[in-house]
Design an enzyme around this catalytic site. Structure first.
Site, mmCIF file in Angstrom:
data_model
loop_
_atom_site.group_PDB
_atom_site.id
_atom_site.type_symbol
_atom_site.label_atom_id
_atom_site.label_comp_id
_atom_site.label_asym_id
_atom_site.label_seq_id
_atom_site.Cartn_x
_atom_site.Cartn_y
_atom_site.Cartn_z
ATOM 1 N N PHE A 122 -105.124 2.313 -60.645
ATOM 2 C CA PHE A 122 -105.026 1.457 -59.482
ATOM 3 C C PHE A 122 -106.202 0.500 -59.500
ATOM 4 C CE2 PHE A 122 -102.439 2.471 -55.445
ATOM 5 C CZ PHE A 122 -101.262 2.288 -56.143
ATOM 6 N N GLN A 153 -107.677 -5.806 -44.572
ATOM 7 C CA GLN A 153 -107.278 -6.015 -45.956
ATOM 8 C C GLN A 153 -105.956 -6.769 -46.039
ATOM 9 O OE1 GLN A 153 -105.849 -2.660 -48.683
ATOM 10 N NE2 GLN A 153 -107.757 -3.286 -49.647
ATOM 11 N N HIS A 187 -103.121 -7.461 -48.467
ATOM 12 C CA HIS A 187 -102.590 -6.991 -49.740
ATOM 13 C C HIS A 187 -102.056 -8.198 -50.478
ATOM 14 C CE1 HIS A 187 -100.347 -4.776 -52.729
ATOM 15 N NE2 HIS A 187 -100.889 -3.645 -52.297
ATOM 16 N N LEU A 212 -94.281 -4.643 -48.184
ATOM 17 C CA LEU A 212 -95.169 -4.376 -49.311
ATOM 18 C C LEU A 212 -94.440 -4.281 -50.635
ATOM 19 C CD1 LEU A 212 -98.090 -3.720 -50.137
ATOM 20 C CD2 LEU A 212 -97.397 -1.333 -50.135
ATOM 21 N N GLU A 218 -98.793 -1.871 -55.187
ATOM 22 C CA GLU A 218 -99.744 -2.145 -56.259
ATOM 23 C C GLU A 218 -99.342 -1.438 -57.553
ATOM 24 O OE1 GLU A 218 -103.780 -1.967 -55.025
ATOM 25 O OE2 GLU A 218 -104.509 -1.456 -57.006
ATOM 26 N N ARG A 228 -108.097 -5.739 -54.468
ATOM 27 C CA ARG A 228 -107.083 -6.424 -53.673
ATOM 28 C C ARG A 228 -107.587 -7.734 -53.079
ATOM 29 N NH1 ARG A 228 -104.303 -1.199 -50.711
ATOM 30 N NH2 ARG A 228 -103.184 -0.575 -52.593
ATOM 31 N N HIS A 247 -102.453 -5.845 -44.369
ATOM 32 C CA HIS A 247 -102.063 -4.524 -44.833
ATOM 33 C C HIS A 247 -102.798 -3.391 -44.145
ATOM 34 C CE1 HIS A 247 -100.491 -1.582 -47.523
ATOM 35 N NE2 HIS A 247 -101.593 -1.392 -48.211
ATOM 36 N N ARG A 264 -110.623 -1.602 -48.971
ATOM 37 C CA ARG A 264 -110.167 -0.274 -49.371
ATOM 38 C C ARG A 264 -109.541 -0.308 -50.751
ATOM 39 N NH1 ARG A 264 -105.226 2.220 -49.368
ATOM 40 N NH2 ARG A 264 -104.117 0.742 -48.058
HETATM 41 C C1 LIG Z 1 -96.476 -0.209 -46.869
HETATM 42 C C2 LIG Z 1 -97.753 0.550 -47.012
HETATM 43 C C3 LIG Z 1 -98.052 1.162 -48.234
HETATM 44 C C4 LIG Z 1 -99.231 1.882 -48.387
HETATM 45 N N1 LIG Z 1 -99.479 2.499 -49.581
HETATM 46 C C5 LIG Z 1 -100.591 3.252 -49.707
HETATM 47 C C6 LIG Z 1 -100.850 3.974 -50.908
HETATM 48 O O1 LIG Z 1 -100.082 3.926 -51.838
HETATM 49 N N2 LIG Z 1 -101.960 4.728 -50.985
HETATM 50 C C7 LIG Z 1 -102.837 4.839 -49.948
HETATM 51 O O2 LIG Z 1 -103.803 5.555 -50.074
HETATM 52 N N3 LIG Z 1 -102.611 4.168 -48.803
HETATM 53 C C8 LIG Z 1 -101.516 3.384 -48.654
HETATM 54 N N4 LIG Z 1 -101.298 2.715 -47.481
HETATM 55 C C9 LIG Z 1 -102.180 2.948 -46.350
HETATM 56 C C10 LIG Z 1 -101.859 4.277 -45.728
HETATM 57 O O3 LIG Z 1 -100.472 4.508 -45.791
HETATM 58 C C11 LIG Z 1 -102.269 4.366 -44.287
HETATM 59 O O4 LIG Z 1 -103.556 3.931 -44.135
HETATM 60 C C12 LIG Z 1 -102.194 5.789 -43.818
HETATM 61 O O5 LIG Z 1 -100.927 6.323 -44.093
HETATM 62 C C13 LIG Z 1 -102.485 5.889 -42.358
HETATM 63 O O6 LIG Z 1 -102.185 7.179 -41.931
HETATM 64 P P1 LIG Z 1 -102.452 7.612 -40.442
HETATM 65 O O7 LIG Z 1 -102.041 9.010 -40.332
HETATM 66 O O8 LIG Z 1 -103.820 7.250 -40.084
HETATM 67 O O9 LIG Z 1 -101.510 6.680 -39.566
HETATM 68 P P2 LIG Z 1 -99.940 6.412 -39.615
HETATM 69 O O10 LIG Z 1 -99.298 7.056 -40.753
HETATM 70 O O11 LIG Z 1 -99.801 4.960 -39.461
HETATM 71 O O12 LIG Z 1 -99.414 7.165 -38.330
HETATM 72 C C14 LIG Z 1 -99.713 6.735 -37.035
HETATM 73 C C15 LIG Z 1 -99.008 7.604 -36.050
HETATM 74 O O13 LIG Z 1 -99.474 7.332 -34.753
HETATM 75 C C16 LIG Z 1 -98.413 7.209 -33.855
HETATM 76 N N5 LIG Z 1 -98.841 6.349 -32.753
HETATM 77 C C17 LIG Z 1 -99.309 5.082 -32.803
HETATM 78 N N6 LIG Z 1 -99.599 4.636 -31.573
HETATM 79 C C18 LIG Z 1 -99.337 5.658 -30.709
HETATM 80 C C19 LIG Z 1 -99.415 5.821 -29.303
HETATM 81 N N7 LIG Z 1 -99.836 4.854 -28.508
HETATM 82 N N8 LIG Z 1 -99.028 7.009 -28.771
HETATM 83 C C20 LIG Z 1 -98.575 8.007 -29.571
HETATM 84 N N9 LIG Z 1 -98.489 7.914 -30.895
HETATM 85 C C21 LIG Z 1 -98.853 6.741 -31.463
HETATM 86 C C22 LIG Z 1 -97.302 6.666 -34.698
HETATM 87 O O14 LIG Z 1 -96.050 6.972 -34.142
HETATM 88 C C23 LIG Z 1 -97.517 7.419 -35.999
HETATM 89 O O15 LIG Z 1 -96.889 8.667 -35.940
HETATM 90 C C24 LIG Z 1 -100.133 1.969 -47.323
HETATM 91 C C25 LIG Z 1 -99.822 1.353 -46.110
HETATM 92 C C26 LIG Z 1 -98.658 0.643 -45.950
HETATM 93 C C27 LIG Z 1 -98.366 -0.031 -44.660
#
Ligand SMILES: Cc1cc2nc3c(=O)[nH]c(=O)nc-3n(C[C@H](O)[C@H](O)[C@H](O)COP(=O)(O)OP(=O)(O)OC[C@H]3O[C@@H](n4cnc5c(N)ncnc54)[C@H](O)[C@@H]3O)c2cc1C
Ligand code: SF4
Ligand code: SF4
Ligand code: FES
Lengths: 543, 484
Positions: A118, A231, A233, A247, A250, A281, A345, A379
């Site tokens: 990566f 960031q 992307h 997306l 990558e 990125r 992103h 990141r």
């Molecule tokens: C398309 C895409 C591809 C990616 N690919 C990669 C990758 O390959 N490798 C990598 O390391 N990272 C990647 N990332 C980044 C990574 O996916 C995220 O940073 C990470 O998954 C965030 O996880 P999280 O648990 O913090 O939040 P999220 O998975 O975003 O979950 C947030 C949760 O909070 C809940 N929520 C939000 N607001 C409220 C509220 N007001 N009340 C109650 N619940 C709420 C939502 O319903 C959800 O369940 C990618 C991101 C995207 C968008």
């Protein structure tokens, strides 16, 4: 609603993405745990959308020191070094745990987890499950959660954190459809609401990527750091219009995809001849943006990302989701190039945490994308999924160990929320009108290239949109109103923080500032914003 | 781009009945159904629909467009479509209650002493793992309507866990408890699955095969296997079989246009030989030379569907040999089940075609028109098993008045009729009623299992499509109806 209408628990986790699910699994070892999510559990947030993979040091030849250095260098040395150490040390452990819990990551021919290259990393350390790595992780956590005692409340949005003195003692939440309110009292609350790049016109994020957590934390008085670090992307889809920003992982470049401008030139040679497409990125995103700006882009304002030189079988096996998505939109990536352009992103900034996942507020932990400090100014791909597990577990554990507290719900705070709800019913502007204006303003003035004048404009727009009387027609629109307010508030934090940093650093590029230092010798540290103060830290410049 | 769509609206809290809103909105080129809904929601903010990722990865947004389950975020918006929720309990408008189905998906029970899966094991599980839990499959499963069955994706999950060396529960016993044997293998689930997960073949039949190894095959299914071993047929013989009544080669009227092998199948050979004779007559009349190897046996479908695979090789070899030894390059089936099995579960050195396929491809002599109103029942194993929808319609439309009835499984397949007769009857009864409601004079199909099963519940005749054609030729020969 009466204030004694409450659910009471030891730990409340907000958000069911990778970080929230992991935190809940950990916290329930210590006491009653409630997991609340705006979406159906496991379906919300960005975790199930993550494609590329999960960084972990697993093989001989790689080392935590190397991973740490890569992460710091990628982050333009703005990362919190303690958090980075924890991340790289514990990521392999958390990965192995996922494997124990049933995860099905790809296996290489030596029956060892497969790892791919990566951007910005000197060792191929990104573990993957095809290009549905996040989905795989989420399913694993769900399979584990299904056997646990965690109480799950889904499709309920948290509207506000409730406080007693300086401590967070729970939340008030609302059923997204019926508009019914629930008060949840907790000894400790874990914020895991993910990111918020939906504040930009072009974004990779899911519908819940609206920055609710930043706004909730800020309003409750928490300190947020480095919120300017957004960031972009480099590779988001440009067509169809409504799906712009989607997306293009990558991993496409990791597997050997090359970038070409409309003149068929492999232009990365001019920006980073060594690392080419696998540069970090920020570099690739700026390169593409520059190509387009200088007229060497396609008619849809993108550039080409090409994998047609790879064997079809490899594309089918390693990039099935990409193949399927593009086919649906009429492009067969096995024989035609994709068209891509940068897309908002990830938000590197967020609530300031210590290695235990504790925020500046008592009773509130944070983990995952809503927290700041791990990734610094940029990141590395694959570090966010690792972050969700490492800090999800830590925050869940801290919350679990938190002492029980009485936590008297303050009727005045509930009343304030109820009043806001009432006002939405007499509002005049639909929420989507507000969000559209916000997204355009942020994209134009707080995007890849920034200036003080532009950022001031962005700040003005975000703050004025915060005062627009948004309207709800029925109970199901109320959470939409809260959400758009949260988007505006988070966006204003991004603009404010960006104004605080008078330098280009990582993802934050101030095209109007000439500087004599590079990332390693910058005199600046974190920016911070809170209800009480804001500023930028100064640091001793080494040698 | 301006688009008009009909959108299903229903609020159980205040509406006694659902209604449809017609709405016209402007969307960008290439917009998906989801973006149409966004536009509709801006016009009427009370519209409820569910989505999250917008990229086909989270499974929040499944709904029906013109009756077919799709992901709203991936399906292109078209003018004139009707948008409805999945056929599951409705919370509001297009939002269904996902919890009952999701809560039936098993979690993993991993123990500390475990072996990680090998590369081969991971690759084997992968196809079952891509499920985004959208519930499209659950919304179309006929067995779930009438049986205590946790449904296709729950079975997928059980198979996924079974293949995983880290899981330590007895998934086979659980699957049987959860209705494994009630599935009719109608193929509905995987044809609507946005991730193309082949649940009947890759999960249900596999679980049944594992159940077989544990000695948990249903006694009635075991009887069928024994019968096949002893007689080469899956059902007991009737008075006079088809193969006893025909020579090996049947020469057509006039110069042969084509020579084909004929695979009759157990049902038409032993139970419904008259229909097979009708089929032969239609082939003959249309210049097709038919070779009927008499040593052919059961295709093995009843064994595959019920997970009894020990004897299968033998059947397959014998059947293939029967045709190749006579130099046959095209084999015609008239049983949808046999056709689907020969096409999907065999590796044949010859081409397999359903009789409706070969007749439409070669073109047939125009029969007379019959004064009949016909309700046509699409057999699952023709429509989905072989992708055959049009041929039967082309053949029938000039001969009778066709009444279209939405396709639905009659409940005869998958070993359900012998293994879970209550489930099979409940479905058969429902299907017969739906078909009768059309007021048709005759119900027509092209699968002996469907025909025989539906006939058991229908208050009007059920006939094979070739019987209708033969009848129409007879009428033509009598000159009762001049050519139009
Ligand atoms: C398309 C895409 C591809 C990616 N690919 C990669 C990758 O390959 N490798 C990598 O390391 N990272 C990647 N990332 C980044 C990574 O996916 C995220 O940073 C990470 O998954 C965030 O996880 P999280 O648990 O913090 O939040 P999220 O998975 O975003 O979950 C947030 C949760 O909070 C809940 N929520 C939000 N607001 C409220 C509220 N007001 N009340 C109650 N619940 C709420 C939502 O319903 C959800 O369940 C990618 C991101 C995207 C968008
Ligand atoms: S094959 Fe038909 S009956 Fe069996 S699970 Fe799928 S939809 Fe249900
Ligand atoms: S098996 Fe397919 S249709 Fe069924 S829930 Fe999973 S993804 Fe959806
Ligand atoms: S919105 Fe996630 S699959 Fe459609």
């Amino acid at each position: 609603m009466r204030a004694d209408d409450v659910i009471s628990c030891h730990v409340l986790v907000i958000g069911s993405g990778g970080a929230g699910a992991r935190a809940a699994i950990e916290a329930q070892k210590y006491g009653d745990t409630v997991l609340i999510s705006k979406s159906v559990v496991g379906k919300g947030g960005c975790t199930p959308m993550a494609e590329g993979g999960y960084n972990a040091v697993l093989r001989a030849g790689d080392s935590c020191v190397l991973h740490e250095e890569d992460t710091l260098r990628g982050g333009a040395y703005l990362n919190d070094p303690d958090l980075v150490q924890v991340l790289v040390r514990e990521s392999p452990e958390r990965f192995r745990e996922l494997l124990e819990w049933g995860a099905l990551f790809d296996i290489s021919s030596d029956n060892f987890p497969a790892q791919r290259s990566f951007g910005g990393q000197r060792f191929p350390r990104t573990c993957y499950a095809g290009d549905r790595s996040g989905h795989e992780m989420m399913l694993t956590l769900l399979e584990h959660l299904r056997n646990s005692d965690v109480k799950i409340l889904q499709e309920m949005a948290v509207l506000e954190l409730l406080k007693e003195g300086d401590a967070v003692i729970g939340t008030v939440a609302m059923d997204a459809r019926s508009g019914e309110m629930t008060v949840i009292r907790a000894d400790c609350t874990v914020l895991a609401t993910g990111g918020g790049t939906r504040m930009y016109d072009i974004s990779t994020n899911s519908a819940t990527g609206t920055g609710d957590g930043y706004a909730l934390g800020y309003r409750a008085g928490a300190t947020l750091i480095d919120m300017e670090m957004v960031q972009f992307h480099p590779t988001g889809a440009v067509y169809p219009y409504d799906v712009r920003g989607r997306l293009v992982t990558e991993a496409v470049r990791g597997e050997g995809g090359i970038l070409l401008n409309a003149e068929d030139e492999r232009f990365m040679a001019r920006y980073d001849p060594q690392r080419m497409e696998l540069s970090t990125r920020d570099v690739v995103a700026r390169a593409i943006a520059t190509e387009v700006e200088e007229g060497r882009g396609t008619s849809r304002k993108g550039v080409y990302l090409d994998v047609t030189h790879l064997p079809a079988k490899k594309i089918e096996e390693r990039l099935p989701v990409m193949l399927e998505q593009f086919l649906k939109f009429g492009v067969d990536i096995r024989c035609e190039p994709m068209e891509v352009a940068p897309t908002a992103h990830h938000i590197m900034g967020g609530l300031q945490i210590n290695p235990e996942g504790k925020t500046s507020l008592s009773g509130l932990c944070a983990c995952g994308e809503v927290a700041g400090g791990v990734h610094g100014a940029n990141r590395l791909g694959g570090n966010a999924l690792a972050e969700t597990q490492v800090f999800g577990k830590r925050a869940g554990e801290s919350a679990g160990r938190a002492p029980s507290r009485q936590g008297r719900i303050d009727p005045l705070q509930l009343e304030a929320v109820e009043n806001r709800v009432e006002r939405f019913f007499s509002g005049t502007t639909p929420p989507w009108v507000v969000s559209r204006q916000l997204q355009k303003a942020m994209w134009e003035n707080a995007g890849i290239f920034r200036t003080q004048i532009g950022l001031r404009d962005a700040l003005k727009v975000t703050e004025s949109l915060l005062d627009v009387p948004v309207c709800a027609v029925s109970s199901q629109n109320i959470t939409e109103c809260f959400t758009v307010r949260n988007m505006c508030l988070s966006a204003s934090l991004v603009a404010r923080s960006a104004l605080l940093r008078p330098e280009s650093r990582g993802a934050h590029v101030r095209s109007d500032v000439k500087q004599t230092w590079d990332a390693a010798t910058s005199p600046y540290g974190h920016t911070w914003v809170s209800l009480a103060s804001q500023g930028i830290m100064r640091q001793e410049v080494a040698g | 781009m301006r688009i008009t769509a009909r959108i299903y609206r229903f609020d159980p809290a205040c509406d006694s009945e659902p209604h449809y809103d017609t709405c016209t909105v402007d969307v960008e080129e290439g917009a998906r159904v989801l973006h149409l809904l966004h536009a509709a929601h801006e016009r009427d903010p009370t519209l409820s629909y569910r989505y999250c990722c917008g990229t086909g990865q989270c499974g929040s947004c499944a709904l029906r467009v013109d009756g077919t389950p799709v992901l709203a975020c991936m399906e292109e918006a078209r003018d004139g479509i009707t948008i409805e929720p999945l056929n599951l309990p409705i919370k509001k408008d297009l939002v269904i209650d996902m919890q009952p189905a999701l809560s039936r998906l098993a979690g993993i029970l991993s123990q500390s002493e475990q072996r990680p899966p090998t590369r081969e094991e991971v690759e084997a599980i992968k196809p079952l793992r891509e499920c985004i839990e959208c519930l499209a499959c659950v919304s179309v499963c006929p067995a779930m309507e009438v049986a205590e069955f946790t449904g296709p994706t729950a079975m997928r999950q059980q198979m996924r866990l079974t293949l995983d060396p880290r899981d330590h529960a007895d998934r086979i016993t659980e699957a049987i408890r959860d209705g494994l044997f009630t599935c009719t293998t109608c193929q509905n689930c995987w044809k609507v699955c946005p991730k193309n997960i082949q649940i009947p073949g890759k999960a249900i039949e596999k679980l049944r095969a594992l159940a077989n190894r544990k000695g948990l095959t249903l006694p009635r299914h075991r009887e069928v296997e024994q019968l096949i071993q002893e007689t080469g047929r899956s059902i007991p013989r009737g008075k006079s079989t088809f193969l006893e009544q025909v020579p090996e080669v049947i020469e057509p009227d006039g110069e042969p246009r084509k020579t084909v092998g004929f695979f009759v199948g157990c049902m038409y050979d032993f139970r419904l030989p008259e229909s097979a004779l009708d089929a032969i007559e239609v082939l003959r009349r249309n210049g097709i030379r038919v070779i009927i190897p008499h040593e052919q046996v059961c295709c093995g479908s009843p064994l595959i569907r019920t997970g009894q695979l020990q004897f299968l090789d033998h059947l397959q070899r014998r059947n293939i040999q029967a045709f190749t030894s006579r130099g046959i390059d095209t084999v015609v089936t008239m049983c949808a089940g046999c056709g689907s099995t020969l096409k999907n579960d065999y590796r044949t050195p010859f081409v397999v075609k359903d009789i409706t396929e070969i007749l439409t491809e070669l073109g047939i002599e125009k029969p007379a028109r019959l004064p009949l109103r016909v309700a046509y029942h699409d057999p699952c194993h023709a429509l989905r098993g072989q992708g055959l929808r049009e041929p039967a319609r082309i053949l029938l439309k000039d001969v009778v008045e066709m009444i279209e009835v939405p396709q639905k499984c009659c409940g005869a397949g998958g070993g359900t009729r012998s293994g879970c007769p209550e489930v099979s009857s409940a479905l058969g009864k429902k299907r017969a009623e739906e078909l009768a409601k059309t007021g048709a004079d005759v119900i027509v199909s092209c699968c002996p299992f469907c025909e025989y099963h539906i006939a058991g519940f229908a208050d009007r005749p059920v006939k094979n499509i070739t019987t209708i054609l033969r009848q129409a030729y007879r009428r033509k020969d009598l000159g009762a109806c001049p050519e139009q």
